[in-house]
Write a protein that holds these residues in place. Structure first.
Motif, PDB file in Angstrom:
ATOM      1  N   LYS A 104       0.836  -1.212   0.000  1.00  0.00           N
ATOM      2  CA  LYS A 104       0.000   0.000   0.000  1.00  0.00           C
ATOM      3  C   LYS A 104       0.866   1.255   0.000  1.00  0.00           C
ATOM      4  O   LYS A 104       0.610   2.205  -0.736  1.00  0.00           O
ATOM      5  N   ALA A 105       1.889   1.263   0.870  1.00  0.00           N
ATOM      6  CA  ALA A 105       2.722   2.461   0.998  1.00  0.00           C
ATOM      7  C   ALA A 105       3.502   2.716  -0.292  1.00  0.00           C
ATOM      8  O   ALA A 105       3.587   3.852  -0.768  1.00  0.00           O
ATOM      9  N   VAL A 106       4.055   1.650  -0.871  1.00  0.00           N
ATOM     10  CA  VAL A 106       4.863   1.817  -2.084  1.00  0.00           C
ATOM     11  C   VAL A 106       3.969   2.339  -3.217  1.00  0.00           C
ATOM     12  O   VAL A 106       4.334   3.284  -3.936  1.00  0.00           O
ATOM     13  N   GLN A 107       2.799   1.741  -3.350  1.00  0.00           N
ATOM     14  CA  GLN A 107       1.907   2.175  -4.430  1.00  0.00           C
ATOM     15  C   GLN A 107       1.426   3.622  -4.201  1.00  0.00           C
ATOM     16  O   GLN A 107       1.294   4.393  -5.145  1.00  0.00           O
ATOM     17  N   HIS A 108       1.232   3.963  -2.934  1.00  0.00           N
ATOM     18  CA  HIS A 108       0.814   5.322  -2.619  1.00  0.00           C
ATOM     19  C   HIS A 108       1.898   6.314  -3.046  1.00  0.00           C
ATOM     20  O   HIS A 108       1.625   7.354  -3.643  1.00  0.00           O
ATOM     21  N   LEU A 109       3.145   5.971  -2.774  1.00  0.00           N
ATOM     22  CA  LEU A 109       4.230   6.882  -3.145  1.00  0.00           C
ATOM     23  C   LEU A 109       4.345   7.000  -4.670  1.00  0.00           C
ATOM     24  O   LEU A 109       4.574   8.084  -5.206  1.00  0.00           O
ATOM     25  N   TRP A 110       4.177   5.867  -5.359  1.00  0.00           N
ATOM     26  CA  TRP A 110       4.187   5.921  -6.828  1.00  0.00           C
ATOM     27  C   TRP A 110       3.150   6.938  -7.337  1.00  0.00           C
ATOM     28  O   TRP A 110       3.431   7.738  -8.210  1.00  0.00           O
ATOM     29  N   GLU A 111       1.946   6.853  -6.770  1.00  0.00           N
ATOM     30  CA  GLU A 111       0.872   7.756  -7.217  1.00  0.00           C
ATOM     31  C   GLU A 111       1.267   9.213  -6.989  1.00  0.00           C
ATOM     32  O   GLU A 111       1.069  10.061  -7.856  1.00  0.00           O
ATOM     33  N   ILE A 112       1.828   9.470  -5.807  1.00  0.00           N
ATOM     34  CA  ILE A 112       2.211  10.855  -5.493  1.00  0.00           C
ATOM     35  C   ILE A 112       3.264  11.345  -6.477  1.00  0.00           C
ATOM     36  O   ILE A 112       3.164  12.435  -7.047  1.00  0.00           O
ATOM     37  N   GLY A 117       4.832  14.589 -11.233  1.00  0.00           N
ATOM     38  CA  GLY A 117       5.663  14.609 -12.435  1.00  0.00           C
ATOM     39  C   GLY A 117       7.118  14.197 -12.211  1.00  0.00           C
ATOM     40  O   GLY A 117       8.001  14.561 -12.984  1.00  0.00           O
ATOM     41  N   TYR A 118       7.394  13.436 -11.145  1.00  0.00           N
ATOM     42  CA  TYR A 118       8.781  13.031 -10.888  1.00  0.00           C
ATOM     43  C   TYR A 118       9.125  11.636 -11.396  1.00  0.00           C
ATOM     44  O   TYR A 118      10.240  11.157 -11.170  1.00  0.00           O
ATOM     45  N   VAL A 119       8.148  10.943 -12.022  1.00  0.00           N
ATOM     46  CA  VAL A 119       8.488   9.655 -12.633  1.00  0.00           C
ATOM     47  C   VAL A 119       8.035   9.662 -14.086  1.00  0.00           C
ATOM     48  O   VAL A 119       7.052  10.324 -14.434  1.00  0.00           O
ATOM     49  N   TYR A 120       8.771   8.974 -14.920  1.00  0.00           N
ATOM     50  CA  TYR A 120       8.413   8.906 -16.342  1.00  0.00           C
ATOM     51  C   TYR A 120       8.865   7.568 -16.910  1.00  0.00           C
ATOM     52  O   TYR A 120       9.764   6.918 -16.375  1.00  0.00           O
ATOM     53  N   LYS A 121       8.227   7.176 -18.007  1.00  0.00           N
ATOM     54  CA  LYS A 121       8.546   5.882 -18.609  1.00  0.00           C
ATOM     55  C   LYS A 121       9.623   6.053 -19.675  1.00  0.00           C
ATOM     56  O   LYS A 121       9.590   7.012 -20.447  1.00  0.00           O
ATOM     57  N   GLY A 122      10.571   5.156 -19.701  1.00  0.00           N
ATOM     58  CA  GLY A 122      11.625   5.212 -20.711  1.00  0.00           C
ATOM     59  C   GLY A 122      12.156   3.819 -20.932  1.00  0.00           C
ATOM     60  O   GLY A 122      11.437   2.835 -20.685  1.00  0.00           O
ATOM     61  N   GLU A 169      12.162  -1.946 -20.826  1.00  0.00           N
ATOM     62  CA  GLU A 169      11.350  -0.762 -20.581  1.00  0.00           C
ATOM     63  C   GLU A 169      11.346  -0.509 -19.076  1.00  0.00           C
ATOM     64  O   GLU A 169      11.316  -1.456 -18.293  1.00  0.00           O
ATOM     65  N   SER A 170      11.420   0.740 -18.699  1.00  0.00           N
ATOM     66  CA  SER A 170      11.500   1.003 -17.262  1.00  0.00           C
ATOM     67  C   SER A 170      10.909   2.369 -16.928  1.00  0.00           C
ATOM     68  O   SER A 170      10.908   3.274 -17.756  1.00  0.00           O
ATOM     69  N   TRP A 171      10.449   2.481 -15.700  1.00  0.00           N
ATOM     70  CA  TRP A 171      10.063   3.791 -15.185  1.00  0.00           C
ATOM     71  C   TRP A 171      11.275   4.408 -14.496  1.00  0.00           C
ATOM     72  O   TRP A 171      12.060   3.692 -13.867  1.00  0.00           O
ATOM     73  N   PHE A 172      11.388   5.715 -14.632  1.00  0.00           N
ATOM     74  CA  PHE A 172      12.536   6.417 -14.047  1.00  0.00           C
ATOM     75  C   PHE A 172      12.081   7.441 -13.025  1.00  0.00           C
ATOM     76  O   PHE A 172      11.006   8.028 -13.148  1.00  0.00           O
ATOM     77  N   PHE A 173      12.949   7.654 -12.058  1.00  0.00           N
ATOM     78  CA  PHE A 173      12.741   8.708 -11.063  1.00  0.00           C
ATOM     79  C   PHE A 173      13.680   9.861 -11.410  1.00  0.00           C
ATOM     80  O   PHE A 173      14.871   9.637 -11.666  1.00  0.00           O
ATOM     81  N   LYS A 174      13.158  11.089 -11.385  1.00  0.00           N
ATOM     82  CA  LYS A 174      13.975  12.250 -11.774  1.00  0.00           C
ATOM     83  C   LYS A 174      14.942  12.652 -10.669  1.00  0.00           C
ATOM     84  O   LYS A 174      14.842  13.742 -10.092  1.00  0.00           O
ATOM     85  N   LEU A 175      15.861  11.774 -10.385  1.00  0.00           N
ATOM     86  CA  LEU A 175      16.844  12.041  -9.333  1.00  0.00           C
ATOM     87  C   LEU A 175      17.688  13.269  -9.674  1.00  0.00           C
ATOM     88  O   LEU A 175      18.068  14.047  -8.793  1.00  0.00           O
ATOM     89  N   SER A 176      17.958  13.430 -10.967  1.00  0.00           N
ATOM     90  CA  SER A 176      18.830  14.537 -11.386  1.00  0.00           C
ATOM     91  C   SER A 176      18.278  15.908 -10.986  1.00  0.00           C
ATOM     92  O   SER A 176      19.028  16.858 -10.853  1.00  0.00           O
ATOM     93  N   ASP A 212      19.105  10.279 -13.655  1.00  0.00           N
ATOM     94  CA  ASP A 212      17.796   9.746 -13.284  1.00  0.00           C
ATOM     95  C   ASP A 212      17.960   8.252 -13.020  1.00  0.00           C
ATOM     96  O   ASP A 212      18.850   7.603 -13.586  1.00  0.00           O
ATOM     97  N   LEU A 213      17.085   7.744 -12.166  1.00  0.00           N
ATOM     98  CA  LEU A 213      17.268   6.371 -11.697  1.00  0.00           C
ATOM     99  C   LEU A 213      16.144   5.467 -12.201  1.00  0.00           C
ATOM    100  O   LEU A 213      14.969   5.808 -12.078  1.00  0.00           O
ATOM    101  N   SER A 214      16.560   4.321 -12.756  1.00  0.00           N
ATOM    102  CA  SER A 214      15.563   3.343 -13.191  1.00  0.00           C
ATOM    103  C   SER A 214      14.953   2.715 -11.936  1.00  0.00           C
ATOM    104  O   SER A 214      15.671   2.193 -11.087  1.00  0.00           O
ATOM    105  N   ILE A 215      13.634   2.797 -11.814  1.00  0.00           N
ATOM    106  CA  ILE A 215      13.022   2.316 -10.564  1.00  0.00           C
ATOM    107  C   ILE A 215      11.921   1.278 -10.788  1.00  0.00           C
ATOM    108  O   ILE A 215      11.100   1.033  -9.909  1.00  0.00           O
ATOM    109  N   SER A 216      11.920   0.674 -11.987  1.00  0.00           N
ATOM    110  CA  SER A 216      11.004  -0.459 -12.149  1.00  0.00           C
ATOM    111  C   SER A 216      11.657  -1.495 -13.047  1.00  0.00           C
ATOM    112  O   SER A 216      12.570  -1.189 -13.809  1.00  0.00           O
ATOM    113  N   ARG A 217      11.213  -2.740 -12.900  1.00  0.00           N
ATOM    114  CA  ARG A 217      11.724  -3.827 -13.736  1.00  0.00           C
ATOM    115  C   ARG A 217      10.510  -4.508 -14.358  1.00  0.00           C
ATOM    116  O   ARG A 217       9.466  -4.605 -13.741  1.00  0.00           O
TER     117      ARG A 217
END
Ligand code: MSP
Length: 529
Positions: A104-112, A117-122, A169-176, A212-217
């Motif tokens: 629940k917590a992880v999915q909640h953070l993904w939604e936020i 606009g801090y995650v994107y697909k690449g 294919e992966s989702w990225f977090f805008k760490l930069s 930016d960091l790849s945050i999904s597999r």
């Protein structure tokens, strides 16, 4: 809600596919000592530990053992909970990343993060170390290959094991996007990362630029699925870090109060995982609009002293120098174990341990100093005062004595060290009083006073002062050796003593007079070579 100050401390959650070892026990003990100290000092404490159960590494281990991933994880949990129980680890909650609350917590953070606009697909095309569960850039890998003189095979820059090529294919977090904010954090709050040597490493890492960091597999499914893209599971570190806020209700229906009360936390981690805790984690929190942790304290590594070279070496099964917690428990007992690591390893530095050194520290500090002081003093009290603590002369607590001098202000000095995780120095405060008390016995010669009826008051003062010093030391040493301190209180009939807030309990002059004393067996029998 109570009006006590609150304190939240966490261990890393340990990879479930390996059993707990000396290193993980060390980190957990560092936290336990702090949690016990803070509780005694009057804080409302939350202390959590747990296991990190998702990711490719765990899925592969499960397969090797012909189990489903969750069966494999479940089978590994008792190794942790049983060792923590034996070592008297007083955790309040055990986090497992496979629990519903974590999903629940992880999915909640993904939604936020998606909404902000801090995650994107690449797509990710690069290197991945499965044992370390870490991504590496082409440049990092090239440097490591040059250093290792490898041809054809690419090795992990950290652990030197073969890397996996990941193209997916992966989702990225805008760490930069967080470079400047992070540098500002380190500048304005240097205490955010301790010790300084780790802060400097982190600062130069961030200054060199963030990607930016790849945050999904999406090539395997053992992880928390993304709420908006079920083909993907969360990168194991992204998932794991969130456990700290899951534990206090983040993303749960009823969690707000706990969250408000306990966040932000102090994180205890090993020096090898500072980047995750000091760079990625605060950036994730900044992105979500949540306060960053109060502090990340990075401890060093336990190394084994090579008897020939005298130098510390990495423990490993292949070198045959690994020491199991069980061997140390069998040698030193539980409190001896707890004491040795907290006393002999300087908190932020690597510590070279050895059985010889364990015996030395145990014999000199515990058997000869602390244990001996307790037996001699209780024995004399029982002998000269009819099985009781003495009745003290009027205003005894105001009379100067070498022990009162040492005890004065002892708590403040001790607490200062404790709060900074300077455990060896905190213990040293108690040791000063213990040494002074042993010397006081020699100098005041109670056995001579006991022969002279005119000296009865003086004898009461001497023995009472010794017991008073013992009472205070038992308080100061309680976070390190809880069972021993409790035993000392029991033997002096002050069993409920530990309920008093520590700063008050450590003030000179509170000895219970005329109550039963029990000499009992040696607290720390000497270890014979
Ligand atoms: N699962 C991650 C942590 C996720 S936290 C959000 C992980 N787990 S681990 O089991 O591999 O390591 C846990 C801790 O053990 C790390 O803090 C690491 O520094 C510590 N240690 C491992 N070997 C050690 C020693 N020899 N000595 C001291 N600590 C060491 O990383």
């Amino acid at each position: 809600m109570s009006d006590k100050p609150s304190y939240f401390i966490t261990t890393p959650i340990y990879y479930v596919n390996a059993a707990p070892h000396l290193g993980t026990a060390y980190c957990t003990l560092m936290c336990d000592v702090q949690a016990r100290f803070r509780r005694a000092a009057g804080y409302d404490v939350k202390f959590i530990t747990g296991t990190d159960e998702h990711g490719e590494k765990v899925a592969l281990s499960a397969k090797e053992h012909n189990m489903t991933p969750i069966e494999w994880c479940d089978s590994m949990i008792p190794a942790y909970t049983e060792l923590w129980e034996e070592l008297q680890i007083s955790y309040d909650d055990f986090m497992r990343t496979t629990q519903d609350r974590q999903t629940k917590a992880v999915q909640h953070l993904w939604e936020i993060l998606k909404e902000k606009g801090y995650v994107y697909k690449g797509s990710y095309d690069g290197w991945y170390c499965i044992p370390e569960e870490t991504y590496f850039t082409e440049t990092q890998v090239r440097h490591a290959d040059e250093a290792n003189h490898t041809e054809g095979q690419h090795l992990c820059p950290d652990c030197q094991r073969p890397l996996e090529r990941v193209q997916e294919e992966s989702w990225f977090f805008k760490l930069s996007a967080f470079q400047d904010q992070l540098l500002k954090l380190y500048r304005e709050h240097p205490e955010f990362i301790e010790p300084e040597i780790r802060r400097n490493e982190v600062v130069s890492f961030v200054e060199s630029g963030l990607h930016d960091l790849s945050i999904s597999r999406n090539s395997f499914d053992w992880g928390v699925p993304l709420p908006f893209d079920k083909e993907h599971v969360t990168y194991v570190w992204f998932d794991a870090l969130i456990n700290y806020i899951t534990a206090i209700g983040f993303g749960q229906e009823q969690g707000e109060e706990e969250f408000k009360k306990f966040w932000p936390a102090t994180h205890m981690v090993g020096k090898d995982i500072t980047r995750f805790h000091c760079v990625i984690w605060p950036a994730m929190l900044m992105a979500a609009g949540i306060d960053v942790p109060t502090q990340v304290f990075a401890h060093g590594f336990l190394l084994v002293r090579n008897p020939e070279t005298g130098k510390g070496e990495k423990m490993s099964k292949s070198r045959g120098n690994a020491i199991a917690p069980r061997e140390v428990i069998d040698l030193l007992g539980i409190d001896g174990y707890r004491y040795y690591f907290m006393r002999d390893v300087e908190s932020g530095a690597d510590g070279a341990i050895s059985f010889d050194r364990m015996e030395q520290v145990y014999n000199s500090d515990l058997a000869n100093s602390w244990g001996n002081l307790v037996s001699r003093s209780l024995n004399m009290s029982a002998k000269y005062f009819d099985g009781k603590t003495p009745t003290m002369p009027a205003n005894w607590e105001e009379r100067t004595s070498p022990l009162k001098d040492v005890a004065e202000g002892i708590y403040d000095r001790y607490a200062e060290h404790m709060k900074k995780f300077e455990y060896s120095q905190a213990i040293e405060c108690a040791m000063e009083l213990i040494r002074a008390a042993n010397l006081y016995i020699e100098q005041s010669e109670p056995w001579v006073l006991a022969k002279d009826p005119a000296k009865e008051e003086e004898l009461a003062f001497v023995i009472g002062s010794l017991l008073e010093a013992i009472r205070i030391c038992a308080h100061l040493l309680m976070p390190f050796m809880p069972a021993t301190s409790q035993e000392v209180f029991n033997r002096m009939s002050v069993a409920t003593e530990s309920e008093k807030p520590l700063p008050e309990a450590c003030v000179w002059g509170q000895l219970k007079q005329g109550v039963d004393v029990v000499k009992g067996d040696a607290l720390f029998p000497r270890l014979a070579k």
